[in-house]
Enzyme design. Structure first.
Site, PDB file in Angstrom:
ATOM      1  N   GLU A   1      10.060  -6.812   0.218  1.00 33.26           N
ATOM      2  CA  GLU A   1       9.016  -5.938   0.764  1.00 33.26           C
ATOM      3  C   GLU A   1       7.686  -6.682   0.872  1.00 33.26           C
ATOM      4  OE1 GLU A   1       7.225  -1.480   0.832  1.00 33.26           O
ATOM      5  OE2 GLU A   1       8.890  -1.913  -0.528  1.00 33.26           O
TER       6      GLU A   1
ATOM      7  N   GLY B   1       5.202   0.066   4.073  1.00 36.00           N
ATOM      8  CA  GLY B   1       6.659   0.099   4.111  1.00 36.00           C
ATOM      9  C   GLY B   1       7.119   1.542   4.049  1.00 36.00           C
TER      10      GLY B   1
ATOM     11  N   HIS C   1      22.809  -6.869  -2.475  1.00 40.13           N
ATOM     12  CA  HIS C   1      22.763  -8.051  -3.331  1.00 40.13           C
ATOM     13  C   HIS C   1      24.169  -8.651  -3.346  1.00 40.13           C
ATOM     14  CE1 HIS C   1      18.853  -6.591  -4.337  1.00 40.13           C
ATOM     15  NE2 HIS C   1      19.363  -5.472  -4.830  1.00 40.13           N
TER      16      HIS C   1
ATOM     17  N   SER D   1      24.529 -13.626  -7.554  1.00 39.15           N
ATOM     18  CA  SER D   1      23.532 -13.661  -8.625  1.00 39.15           C
ATOM     19  C   SER D   1      22.993 -15.080  -8.795  1.00 39.15           C
ATOM     20  CB  SER D   1      24.129 -13.142  -9.941  1.00 39.15           C
ATOM     21  OG  SER D   1      25.206 -13.966 -10.346  1.00 39.15           O
TER      22      SER D   1
ATOM     23  N   HIS E   1      12.769  -5.592  15.358  1.00 40.44           N
ATOM     24  CA  HIS E   1      12.030  -4.749  16.316  1.00 40.44           C
ATOM     25  C   HIS E   1      10.550  -4.837  15.989  1.00 40.44           C
ATOM     26  CE1 HIS E   1      10.821  -1.299  18.734  1.00 40.44           C
ATOM     27  NE2 HIS E   1      10.241  -0.783  17.668  1.00 40.44           N
TER      28      HIS E   1
ATOM     29  N   GLY F   1       7.621  -2.962  17.303  1.00 36.19           N
ATOM     30  CA  GLY F   1       6.997  -1.903  18.079  1.00 36.19           C
ATOM     31  C   GLY F   1       5.530  -1.735  17.726  1.00 36.19           C
TER      32      GLY F   1
END
Length: 140
Positions: free
Chosen positions: A61, A81, A88, A91, A105, A107
């Protein structure tokens, strides 16, 4: 934006944030992508000693939101966000992970990113989709 300008901006906006706590560093910028890295150590481990999925999602993020910030008109809009999905796949106990955010995308209002998190050997650790929204700043 040059790499040096991007690095200066990221240092400024990441000060006293989760990104600073997790030692996330933005390392590369291209025409349509942004890369960040994060160390894998006990600070980001699950109790059994591997990278915590939540730390991977925080890295994803962070790089996706910063990509929106860098590539969009943030003088007139702010970015948030609004949805994130992570798978995942492998590991890792130590070293570095790298997150590369690329647009799926781009936009005016919503943006969709694919974020691939890999280790130092380019093994895919997690794959993440992030949706961000650009909202107009209110005049004061």
């Amino acid at each position: 934006m040059t790499k040096e300008e991007m690095l200066q901006l990221s240092r400024k906006v990441c000060k006293n944030t989760l990104m600073e706590t997790l030692e996330i560093e933005f390392t590369e910028i291209g025409e349509d992508y942004l890369i960040a890295k994060m160390p894998v150590n006990s600070r980001v481990h699950q109790p059994d000693g591997v990278l915590h999925g939540g730390a991977s999602v925080a890295l994803a993020e962070s790089v996706g939101s910063m990509a929106s910030y860098v590539f969009l008109d943030t003088d007139n809009f702010f970015v948030r966000g609004i949805e994130i999905n992570a798978n995942h796949l492998k590991s890792i106990k130590e070293g570095w992970v790298f997150a590369k955010a690329t647009f799926i995308h781009k936009g005016r209002t919503t943006q969709l990113f694919e974020i691939r998190i890999t280790d130092e050997a380019a093994n895919l650790i997690s794959i993440v989709k992030l949706t961000t929204i650009a909202l107009p700043k209110q005049e004061k």
